[in-house]
Design a protein around this motif. Structure first.
Motif, mmCIF file in Angstrom:
data_model
loop_
_atom_site.group_PDB
_atom_site.id
_atom_site.type_symbol
_atom_site.label_atom_id
_atom_site.label_comp_id
_atom_site.label_asym_id
_atom_site.label_seq_id
_atom_site.Cartn_x
_atom_site.Cartn_y
_atom_site.Cartn_z
ATOM 1 N N UNK A 67 0.861 -1.177 0.000
ATOM 2 C CA UNK A 67 0.000 0.000 0.000
ATOM 3 C C UNK A 67 0.900 1.230 0.000
ATOM 4 N N UNK A 72 -6.015 9.346 3.092
ATOM 5 C CA UNK A 72 -7.304 9.021 3.686
ATOM 6 C C UNK A 72 -8.424 8.944 2.654
ATOM 7 N N UNK A 74 -8.391 7.430 0.056
ATOM 8 C CA UNK A 74 -8.415 6.095 -0.559
ATOM 9 C C UNK A 74 -9.067 5.076 0.364
ATOM 10 N N UNK A 75 -9.418 5.522 1.555
ATOM 11 C CA UNK A 75 -10.015 4.627 2.544
ATOM 12 C C UNK A 75 -10.841 3.483 1.972
ATOM 13 N N UNK A 76 -11.920 3.892 1.310
ATOM 14 C CA UNK A 76 -12.835 2.890 0.799
ATOM 15 C C UNK A 76 -12.186 1.985 -0.219
ATOM 16 N N UNK A 78 -8.952 1.144 -0.631
ATOM 17 C CA UNK A 78 -8.039 0.197 0.001
ATOM 18 C C UNK A 78 -8.799 -0.862 0.797
ATOM 19 N N UNK A 79 -9.777 -0.408 1.542
ATOM 20 C CA UNK A 79 -10.547 -1.353 2.355
ATOM 21 C C UNK A 79 -11.173 -2.437 1.484
ATOM 22 N N UNK A 80 -11.773 -2.012 0.380
ATOM 23 C CA UNK A 80 -12.428 -2.988 -0.492
ATOM 24 C C UNK A 80 -11.424 -3.916 -1.165
ATOM 25 N N UNK A 82 -8.502 -4.808 0.057
ATOM 26 C CA UNK A 82 -8.054 -5.727 1.101
ATOM 27 C C UNK A 82 -9.118 -6.782 1.363
ATOM 28 N N UNK A 83 -10.371 -6.353 1.408
ATOM 29 C CA UNK A 83 -11.454 -7.309 1.643
ATOM 30 C C UNK A 83 -11.479 -8.374 0.556
ATOM 31 N N UNK A 86 -8.383 -10.607 0.798
ATOM 32 C CA UNK A 86 -8.454 -11.455 1.973
ATOM 33 C C UNK A 86 -9.357 -12.658 1.733
ATOM 34 N N UNK B 70 -16.048 -8.505 9.471
ATOM 35 C CA UNK B 70 -15.884 -7.267 8.706
ATOM 36 C C UNK B 70 -17.195 -6.852 8.036
ATOM 37 N N UNK B 75 -15.443 0.351 7.494
ATOM 38 C CA UNK B 75 -14.409 0.814 6.566
ATOM 39 C C UNK B 75 -13.352 1.704 7.192
ATOM 40 N N UNK B 79 -9.563 0.748 8.281
ATOM 41 C CA UNK B 79 -8.499 1.404 7.517
ATOM 42 C C UNK B 79 -7.545 2.150 8.436
ATOM 43 N N UNK B 86 0.435 -0.458 10.646
ATOM 44 C CA UNK B 86 1.437 -0.555 9.579
ATOM 45 C C UNK B 86 2.602 0.382 9.853
ATOM 46 N N UNK B 279 -15.360 9.633 8.156
ATOM 47 C CA UNK B 279 -15.081 10.659 7.150
ATOM 48 C C UNK B 279 -16.339 11.352 6.646
#
Lengths: 336, 336
Positions: A67, A72, A74-76, A78-80, A82-83, A86, B70, B75, B79, B86, B279
């Motif tokens: 990453x 911030x 990119x929150x959503x 990155x989260x998606x 990663x989900x 995973x 999750x 989110x 994050x 990290x 956010x």
DNA sequence: TAATTTATCCAAAACGTTTTGGTTTTCAAG
DNA sequence: CTTGAAAACCAAAACGTTTTGGATAAATTA
């Protein structure tokens, strides 16, 4: 306490070698033997130690997620990702190791880093188009999938959305509502997607026989503030604008707020359409029409492909381009 | 290509043992020797292979992050935790391995899973208060920090925000605006934080000499829809309500939308205050007043403590409770 | 001088697997 | 009965480290 292959060997009466080969599906094991060994393994709840395995074998079952340049907004995203990673990864019994920007500043090359951690393949997000690491990736033996950066190499490829098509969807939709003077707030020039969205914006105009005007373009930096500035500047210099296409939802929210603050009615005076479909797009007032990137599947596809690249040496890295979709909410309306 | 300790040994003229001991700071190495070895190691850009190291030594330098249950409304929370972990983790030259719900369904116990992957300590998020794994954690030797679940064990502890205090902040603030009839939309009963926030709500009322009424409580499930339902039901059955404290921002947005749809003016007819400061709370209309949980620092503190627990056997696990803060935006106003 | 301690160093074992390079057993073919 | 090939098995090496348990040489003490 901890069950090792020794325990399985002892209890089943076979050698460590045979146990290993039986459990790994090799052919030189009698069916009865294999059955017995599997039974004992299950009974003892034996699971091979991944650390020991990846030390000696070429089967590396952890994939690295890099990453880079995390911000911030990119929150959503990155989260998606990663989900998706995973879920896909654990279905294949792989592991997911996360690296930040720091990890590449330790004097190790990308390859060394991966080798050192037993990482068999990597997914990289947030890479800028001029990052020097790209040259290494092109030659690297480590299977790698880049998100939103068009790089192909020996074992490297990329995955992205069809940003051009997405932009065209936005323009087509605005034109279908009667808009003829459509501004564009873009992101910064270090992100490849911005070129694509810009390109799509131009193609969309051309496709609909509308002229392209340099004055209708503003370059922001993906922050809300730059969306505000962009909207103000575009509308002040070009009062004839009836719609603005914004290259990200965060900037679109900024644009929306600024236009309202300037006394305009959104969407009746001016329409706004964003890009991304982040969660909050459904929470704004008016809610935000946008071009949706469905990021979770991107994570899954990326994981699936990286695993295939790791496990199947024949498999050639292929490019994946996913479709965007138009999400109509309240921030767009027909021209009067 | 890949530099191993053998190469350093050969080039420096010392044995593998001495190289290892020199680089790891043991006392039985002559200063000159150590200097020379470090020099050679730097020259060759040698970095020990973590996989090999963690196989034999007790120094496990990867920490596991378990993301259980999750859901998309987490989110921002996830994050920020990942971001904090990290950054802290890479400063200490540790690695971060992410596990999903799946990984605990493979028949391995938590301990086995960690041992198998060379995980020295873990951070767990999203655990429900009745999860059977909690019993294992209490006795486990693996240093563990739970987020938002009050469990203490041999090597386990937890980190959370002061949810009671946060709720009291919300009530105090609403009372200071003149509100006397304050409803409460809570989350579901599987999350410990909900008990705390509820408890804080009651204490806040008591502190301000206001009566507690069962009718003013609604239990939602953290979704936007449950926020909508809660707001409608509370306001319909108790028209005297002038404010609602909502246990999460997502539900607060739902409540806000529903009240507006019912024809009320927020905040002039009724005030809404959320919890989390996600956010999007700054993007809604009106923007959302809320109780802020600063999650990034939580990630950093968790990482710092888990690393300390791993590296220092003397260190006793301690509980961390972080402060919340009141964020005033537009969804709250004085009573008329 | 002899005995003891201290400072350096290192060979070999260990970690838990997979892989290599066989050996032994079985069985069919000659 | 031999021979050769195939099937089934296994001891030992290997992966790259750290740790164990000394060995050697130098310095100190008796």
């Amino acid at each position: 306490m901890i069950v090792t292959i020794h325990d399985v060997a002892k209890k089943s009466g076979y050698s460590i070698t045979t146990v290993s080969r039986a459990l790994n599906g090799y052919g030189d094991v009698n069916d009865k033997t294999r059955k017995k060994i599997i039974e004992v393994a299950k009974e003892l709840n034996y699971k091979p130690n991944r650390v020991a395995r990846s030390l000696v074998s070429k089967k590396l079952d952890t994939i690295g997620l890099f990453v880079l340049g995390r911000t911030s907004f990119q929150q959503g995203f990155i989260f998606d990702i990663v989900s998706g990673l995973m879920d896909e990864v654990s279905e294949h019994d792989f592991d997911l190791l996360i690296f930040g920007t720091q990890s590449l500043k330790t004097g190790l090359t990308f390859q060394q880093l991966c080798h050192q951690r037993g990482v068999g393949g990597a997914v990289i997000t947030g890479l800028k188009i001029n990052d020097p690491i790209i040259q290494e990736l092109e030659k690297s033996d480590v299977p790698t999938i880049l998100v939103d950066v068009p790089v192909k190499g020996k074992k490297a490829t990329y995955i992205t959305f069809d940003n051009q098509q997405g932009a065209i969807q936005a323009i087509d939709y605005l034109v279908s509502l009667g808009h003829k003077n459509i501004g564009f707030i873009n992101g910064h020039r270090e992100a490849w997607v911005c070129f694509e969205r810009f390109s799509g914006y131009k193609k969309g105009l051309a496709k609909n026989n509308l002229p392209f005007k340099e004055d209708y373009i503003f370059y922001g930096d993906f922050t809300k503030e730059s969306g505000q500035n962009g909207a103000r500047q575009l509308k002040e210099s070009n009062s004839e604008l009836t719609a603005i296409f914004v290259a990200s939802d965060v900037m679109a929210v900024g644009a929306l707020e600024e236009l309202v603050a300037m006394g305009f009615d959104v969407p009746n005076d001016i329409s706004i359409i964003g890009f991304d479909d982040q969660d909050f797009a459904a929470f704004t007032n008016p809610t935000l029409s946008t071009i949706r990137q469905d990021v979770y599947p991107l994570g899954r596809v990326a994981a699936k492909n990286i695993i295939r690249l790791i496990t199947d040496p024949e498999y050639e890295p292929e490019v994946n381009i996913l479709n965007t979709s138009l999400i109509v909410r309240q921030s767009t309306s027909p021209t009067k």
